[in-house]
Design a protein around this motif. Structure first.
Motif, PDB file in Angstrom:
ATOM      1  N   GLY A  46       0.868  -1.172   0.000  1.00  0.00           N
ATOM      2  CA  GLY A  46       0.000   0.000   0.000  1.00  0.00           C
ATOM      3  C   GLY A  46       0.892   1.203   0.000  1.00  0.00           C
ATOM      4  O   GLY A  46       2.112   1.074  -0.139  1.00  0.00           O
ATOM      5  N   GLN A  47       0.325   2.370   0.117  1.00  0.00           N
ATOM      6  CA  GLN A  47       1.162   3.564   0.102  1.00  0.00           C
ATOM      7  C   GLN A  47       2.004   3.623   1.373  1.00  0.00           C
ATOM      8  O   GLN A  47       1.690   3.005   2.369  1.00  0.00           O
TER       9      GLN A  47
ATOM     10  N   HIS B  89       3.817   9.346   2.466  1.00  0.00           N
ATOM     11  CA  HIS B  89       2.550  10.074   2.399  1.00  0.00           C
ATOM     12  C   HIS B  89       2.290  10.881   3.670  1.00  0.00           C
ATOM     13  O   HIS B  89       1.383  11.693   3.707  1.00  0.00           O
ATOM     14  N   PHE B  90       3.077  10.610   4.717  1.00  0.00           N
ATOM     15  CA  PHE B  90       2.879  11.299   5.990  1.00  0.00           C
ATOM     16  C   PHE B  90       4.065  12.178   6.330  1.00  0.00           C
ATOM     17  O   PHE B  90       4.130  12.774   7.388  1.00  0.00           O
TER      18      PHE B  90
ATOM     19  N   ALA C  42      -2.764  13.460   5.782  1.00  0.00           N
ATOM     20  CA  ALA C  42      -1.732  13.125   4.837  1.00  0.00           C
ATOM     21  C   ALA C  42      -1.081  14.390   4.264  1.00  0.00           C
ATOM     22  O   ALA C  42      -1.714  15.424   4.164  1.00  0.00           O
TER      23      ALA C  42
ATOM     24  N   VAL D 290       2.895  13.116  -0.649  1.00  0.00           N
ATOM     25  CA  VAL D 290       2.239  12.325  -1.695  1.00  0.00           C
ATOM     26  C   VAL D 290       2.926  12.590  -3.034  1.00  0.00           C
ATOM     27  O   VAL D 290       3.253  11.674  -3.790  1.00  0.00           O
TER      28      VAL D 290
ATOM     29  N   LEU E  36       1.682  -2.192  -7.121  1.00  0.00           N
ATOM     30  CA  LEU E  36       1.092  -1.642  -5.902  1.00  0.00           C
ATOM     31  C   LEU E  36      -0.125  -2.461  -5.482  1.00  0.00           C
ATOM     32  O   LEU E  36      -0.843  -2.991  -6.313  1.00  0.00           O
ATOM     33  N   GLY E  37      -0.344  -2.521  -4.181  1.00  0.00           N
ATOM     34  CA  GLY E  37      -1.547  -3.166  -3.668  1.00  0.00           C
ATOM     35  C   GLY E  37      -1.400  -4.670  -3.549  1.00  0.00           C
ATOM     36  O   GLY E  37      -2.389  -5.389  -3.519  1.00  0.00           O
TER      37      GLY E  37
ATOM     38  N   ASN F 156       0.679  -7.966  -1.529  1.00  0.00           N
ATOM     39  CA  ASN F 156       1.354  -8.306  -0.293  1.00  0.00           C
ATOM     40  C   ASN F 156       2.278  -9.490  -0.486  1.00  0.00           C
ATOM     41  O   ASN F 156       1.815 -10.552  -0.890  1.00  0.00           O
TER      42      ASN F 156
ATOM     43  N   PHE G 240       4.419   0.726  11.510  1.00  0.00           N
ATOM     44  CA  PHE G 240       3.428   1.534  10.807  1.00  0.00           C
ATOM     45  C   PHE G 240       3.049   0.916   9.451  1.00  0.00           C
ATOM     46  O   PHE G 240       1.892   0.924   9.051  1.00  0.00           O
TER      47      PHE G 240
ATOM     48  N   HIS H 141       3.647  -2.293   8.629  1.00  0.00           N
ATOM     49  CA  HIS H 141       3.534  -3.756   8.814  1.00  0.00           C
ATOM     50  C   HIS H 141       4.784  -4.517   8.389  1.00  0.00           C
ATOM     51  O   HIS H 141       4.705  -5.711   8.109  1.00  0.00           O
TER      52      HIS H 141
ATOM     53  N   ALA I 144       3.347  -6.470  15.874  1.00  0.00           N
ATOM     54  CA  ALA I 144       3.285  -6.770  17.308  1.00  0.00           C
ATOM     55  C   ALA I 144       1.942  -7.409  17.588  1.00  0.00           C
ATOM     56  O   ALA I 144       0.901  -6.799  17.342  1.00  0.00           O
ATOM     57  N   SER I 145       1.961  -8.640  18.032  1.00  0.00           N
ATOM     58  CA  SER I 145       0.719  -9.258  18.489  1.00  0.00           C
ATOM     59  C   SER I 145       0.654  -9.026  19.999  1.00  0.00           C
ATOM     60  O   SER I 145       1.519  -8.343  20.549  1.00  0.00           O
ATOM     61  N   GLN I 146      -0.329  -9.577  20.650  1.00  0.00           N
ATOM     62  CA  GLN I 146      -0.373  -9.428  22.097  1.00  0.00           C
ATOM     63  C   GLN I 146       0.871 -10.031  22.729  1.00  0.00           C
ATOM     64  O   GLN I 146       1.398  -9.525  23.710  1.00  0.00           O
ATOM     65  N   GLU I 147       1.341 -11.123  22.157  1.00  0.00           N
ATOM     66  CA  GLU I 147       2.404 -11.883  22.815  1.00  0.00           C
ATOM     67  C   GLU I 147       3.801 -11.566  22.324  1.00  0.00           C
ATOM     68  O   GLU I 147       4.743 -11.574  23.101  1.00  0.00           O
TER      69      GLU I 147
ATOM     70  N   GLN J 184      -7.383 -10.563  20.454  1.00  0.00           N
ATOM     71  CA  GLN J 184      -7.015  -9.728  19.320  1.00  0.00           C
ATOM     72  C   GLN J 184      -7.516 -10.345  18.009  1.00  0.00           C
ATOM     73  O   GLN J 184      -7.927  -9.649  17.103  1.00  0.00           O
TER      74      GLN J 184
ATOM     75  N   VAL K 223      -6.313  -0.511  -3.215  1.00  0.00           N
ATOM     76  CA  VAL K 223      -4.940  -0.675  -3.697  1.00  0.00           C
ATOM     77  C   VAL K 223      -4.004   0.290  -2.960  1.00  0.00           C
ATOM     78  O   VAL K 223      -2.868  -0.041  -2.647  1.00  0.00           O
ATOM     79  N   ALA K 224      -4.512   1.491  -2.640  1.00  0.00           N
ATOM     80  CA  ALA K 224      -3.658   2.508  -2.024  1.00  0.00           C
ATOM     81  C   ALA K 224      -3.556   2.386  -0.507  1.00  0.00           C
ATOM     82  O   ALA K 224      -2.558   2.778   0.080  1.00  0.00           O
ATOM     83  N   CYS K 225      -4.576   1.843   0.136  1.00  0.00           N
ATOM     84  CA  CYS K 225      -4.634   1.860   1.608  1.00  0.00           C
ATOM     85  C   CYS K 225      -3.411   1.197   2.234  1.00  0.00           C
ATOM     86  O   CYS K 225      -3.102   0.056   1.927  1.00  0.00           O
TER      87      CYS K 225
END
Ligand SMILES: Cc1cc2nc3c(=O)[nH]c(=O)nc-3n(C[C@H](O)[C@H](O)[C@H](O)COP(=O)(O)OP(=O)(O)OC[C@H]3O[C@@H](n4cnc5c(N)ncnc54)[C@H](O)[C@@H]3O)c2cc1C
Ligand code: SF4
Ligand code: SF4
Lengths: 408, 416
Positions: A34-35, A39-40, A245, A250, A269-270, A272, A309, A311, A315-318, B4, B71-73
């Protein structure tokens, strides 16, 4: 699918290493979920927060820091190359490795920076300003910009301010919903005639102010709106970052991506990257959500998946882990060790990330993965906020790993 | 601690960090002030709707379901799905005659192709267009897609079916409404390529429309009925070791993703066996299982347009990589931008103006490029781009078929 290098993550790091490789004629693909953090971005890049010579300050950093891993010479060499590289992509920046400048933050502070986009004013020092009177101009109904803080900033430095609020019919529909009156939504309508209208208003109102400050809501897909507006106002016009943003952020992402593609790079893009096949300490291929069993093969891979931020770390709970390959990371075991209750205190989680060897190659179960490099905020032992190193680490490590691959 | 896990929704809506990145890339937000935008219409609105359905805003009908927001998120929020599901659940707007006409692409196709010459001339006539505008609110500026006088299926039965079984490998072709009723040449082109590389083509016994137009016009019951029927056919084909391939990105995307995400049907068992034709072919070439030979005298300058659902699938590299194998083809890449048609959306009078405004930047780039042809894997983009730019649009499969040296290809693949 086969490429020479595949880069996981299309933020500042992924794009810069992609650009460096594509410039060297390599066949490169970037896969990005993703972006990115760009962007920030404020619109300034930090090498290190320091009053003195930044490189001298870097020399004092702990030996585990990514800057130390790639070495002071490399940091200097890559950092010096950046403005020209950005310029090729159409991204205009000012600043130098020899000395930080200051930028004006949205809450009216002077913060040190290494490189700053052409949209913003840069200051030689934090205390004295070259102006006697400045105009601060906002739009009626726009809440993500805080003239009061800026007033303070200028008053402290003995500069007079005048305020103007422009009420524009074109904003009517944006004003209907307070949550949609955002920098990026405003930037979309800032074209052609509206820019001329704003310029006319400014010319009529600024009087004897020597310079005008406005929220950074101009030029999202290219810098045309910025230059168009500037060309119609007789005094210098600078922008102040807004709440994210970020419009200039951007734009920077889009310009770097376009340049990468122009050099022949493939940007997906988009999608994983969800895993890969590692055999005899080498990454053979990666799998993605969109491409299913059509795997991506490459000679070399770069992990530029960012921090929590984006991914790149989860971080999971554990526990905390690197989600794609389960690479070796630096992270405390117990959740209670991850953070400090005091928000402004040192936050251990900021230093978490993947471990590498001296060439920034990742490790899995204690063994180096020979053709998997890491760059940017996914790397361990840095603290972008406390040290002011975010952009610098992203950029220099990206160019370093690209060179590792090119010179291999 | 597993709480979670249990508080994560299927559409990731609680992952939203309110960054508004989705809104930056939404083509509708750019042109239509009445549309609240993906963040507001999607995860933000969903929070309210979960509390009280009366927070549902009928302006969600302006969403194109293009999925460019997804796609952007940066947080993997299924914004488009959230919006579509909210429309289905809450919208009080009932589909009228116009929605039924536009949505029933297969029924209309059957009727229209039977009377093709009459239909093609009548829908071109000014008075008829005006009448449709008044009575049905189908915009009179819109050029209607032409209907072919001979359907693809009819041609196939007469001219191709018999010879298919003799070929060493077999696939099932999901032709979709467009190849069947409007542009049978696309289906013929696919058969030509596949046959040359040793693949026989089988059709489904009773293929239904993929249902995309019914979904977007809120005819969910009918869409589900068609989808179930198609899934049965797909399972049947897969059971016979035949992958199902389509030439339309939207059909492919709808069957693979929307059947499950929007209609709630289980399709995981066959999802990977539903493929886009260019991806199917690229894989065979990549794995060295087939070879393609191209004509020496083929020359074309084309620009590739990435349809929204192609962007979401992430598969444009297959179409472009295949086309790049053609020596005589100069291929430019257009920026990935929505053309504005979004299936039946742009046909509606209230959307026409927005539809054209959305497409304007793309049309300008096409004009600037000065190409012979725009290559694109979506039929509705084709109508929109041809109507708005006058430049001819071809599916990459058709371009491949034109460039293919059939005899040499057959020889390379040992096909007699
Ligand atoms: C909100 C925010 C604001 C910041 N502002 C500034 C600033 O103003 N100045 C500054 O110098 N620094 C700033 N930083 C620091 C910033 O981290 C760095 O400057 C730099 O942008 C990091 O770049 P990166 O490429 O390493 O990571 P990112 O920009 O985070 O990019 C990582 C990319 O990888 C993708 N990705 C992750 N996992 C996968 C996967 N499995 N498959 C495919 N793709 C994946 C993500 O989608 C993302 O696009 C900021 C950071 C944040 C989070
Ligand atoms: S881009 Fe994703 S995270 Fe950002 S506001 Fe939209 S839905 Fe939320
Ligand atoms: S699906 Fe397309 S039209 Fe709908 S909100 Fe997302 S980007 Fe906008």
């Amino acid at each position: 699918m086969k490429y020479e290098t595949i880069i996981i993550g299309g933020g500042l790091s992924g794009l810069l290493s992609g650009i460096a490789l594509a410039r060297a004629g390599r066949k490169v693909a970037i896969i990005s979920a993703g972006q990115s953090a760009l962007h920030f971005s404020s619109g300034s890049f930090e090498l290190i927060d320091s009053e003195d010579n930044p490189l001298a300050a870097i020399a004092q950093m702990p030996s585990t820091h990514p800057y130390q891993t790639i070495g002071l010479d490399a940091v200097k060499r890559y950092a010096e190359a950046v403005p020209a590289l950005f310029a090729e992509a159409g991204v205009e920046v000012s600043g130098s490795v020899e000395k930080n400048h200051y930028r004006i933050t949205p809450i009216g502070m002077a913060k040190s920076a290494w490189l700053t986009l052409g949209d913003y004013a840069t200051l030689d020092n934090a205390t004295t300003l070259p102006w006697r009177k400045v105009a601060i101009v906002n739009f009626d109904g726009y809440l993500d910009f805080y003239p009061k803080f800026l007033d303070n900033f200028f008053a402290k430095r003995g500069v007079d301010t005048v305020h103007h609020t422009l009420t524009l019919a074109e904003f009517e529909h944006l004003r209907e919903s307070a949550t949609e009156m955002r920098a990026t939504n405003i930037a979309r309508i800032m074209t052609g005639d509206l820019l001329s209208k704003i310029a006319t208003e400014l010319r009529g109102r600024i009087g004897d102010a020597e310079v005008v400050f406005m929220p950074a809501v101009f030029g999202m897909f290219d810098a045309e709106a910025v230059s168009a507006l500037r060309s119609q106002v007789r005094v210098p016009l600078y922008f102040i970052p807004t709440m994210p943003a970020s419009v200039p952020g951007v734009r920077t992402q889009i310009q770097l991506k376009n340049y990468f593609q122009k050099l022949g790079g493939v940007y997906l893009l988009g999608d994983n990257v969800c895993g890969g096949e590692i055999r005899d300490n080498k990454l053979i291929s990666v799998r993605t959500a969109n491409h299913g069993d059509m795997e991506f093969h490459a000679d070399n891979f770069i992990l530029a998946s960012g921090s929590f931020f984006s991914h790149g770390l989860i971080a999971s709970q554990e526990h905390i882990y690197e989600p794609i390959f389960g690479l070796d990371i630096v992270a405390d075991q117990a959740r209670s060790e991850w953070y400090n209750q005091d928000l402004y205190a040192h936050q251990p989680y900021m230093g978490y990330g993947v471990v590498t060897d001296e060439r920034l190659r990742c490790r899995l179960a204690g063994k180096t993965v020979e053709n998997l490099y890491a760059a940017g905020s996914v790397l361990a032992n840095q603290n972008p906020i406390a040290e002011g190193t975010g952009g610098g680490v992203a950029i220099t490590t990206a160019l370093f790993v690209a060179d590792q691959i090119i010179n291999a | 601690m597993s709480y979670q896990k249990s508080n994560i929704s299927s559409n990731n809506f609680e992952q939203c960090i309110k960054c508004t990145i989705c809104t930056v890339y939404c083509p509708v937000t750019a042109v239509n002030p009445e549309y609240p935008g993906p963040k507001q219409a999607g995860p933000d609105g969903e929070r309210y709707r979960l509390k009280k359905p009366l927070f549902y805003d009928e302006a969600l009908k302006y969403c194109l379901n293009c999925k460019r927001c997804e796609v952007a998120c940066p947080s993997n929020v299924k914004i488009g799905d959230i919006i579509q599901l909210a429309r289905i659940k809450h919208s009080k707007l009932r589909p009228g005659l116009r929605e039924r006409i536009l949505a029933n692409t297969d029924f209309m196709g059957t009727l229209a192709s039977t009377f093709a010459p009459v239909v093609n001339t009548t829908v071109k006539l000014k008075p008829v267009k005006k009448l449709m505008d008044w009575t049905l609110k189908i915009d009179s500026h819109r050029t209607f897609p032409k209907y072919a006088s001979q359907r693809f299926t009819t041609w196939f039965k007469r001219h191709a079916e018999k010879s298919q079984a003799a070929l060493p490998n077999q696939v099932t072709y999901f032709h979709g409404c467009y190849a069947n009723y409007n542009y049978p040449q696309l289906g013929k082109d696919l058969v030509k390529i596949l046959n040359a590389v040793g693949y026989g083509v089988q059709l489904m016994e009773k293929e239904r429309c993929c249902g995309v137009a019914k979904i977007s016009n809120n005819l969910i019951k009918q869409a589900t009925r068609d989808a179930k029927r198609n899934l049965e056919e797909i399972r049947h084909s897969v059971a016979q070791q035949r992958e199902v391939i389509a030439t339309s990105t939207t059909c492919t995307f709808t069957i693979r993703d929307e059947y499950h995400h929007i209609l709630g049907l289980e399709n995981g068992d066959v999802r990977e066996q539903v493929n886009l034709a260019t991806r199917f072919l690229y894989r065979l070439v990549d794995e060295g299982k087939i070879k393609l030979a191209f004509r020496d005298d083929f020359r074309m300058k084309a620009a590739y347009h990435t349809p929204c659902h192609m962007e979401k699938l992430g598969w444009s590299i297959y179409s472009t990589s295949l086309m790049r194998m053609i020596p005589g083809l100069e291929l430019l890449m257009l920026d990935s931008l929505c053309c504005g048609i979004a299936g039946t959306y742009g046909f509606k009078r209230e959307n026409y103006k927005y539809s054209q405004a959305i497409g304007a930047p793309l049309f300008k780039q096409i004009a600037d490029f000065g190409v012979d042809v725009v290559a694109c894997d979506c039929e509705t983009c084709k109508w929109q781009i041809e109507m708005s730019t006058g430049v001819k649009v071809e599916n990459p499969i058709s371009i491949l078929a034109q460039a293919l040296d059939v005899e040499r290809t057959k020889a390379l693949n040992n096909i007699k």
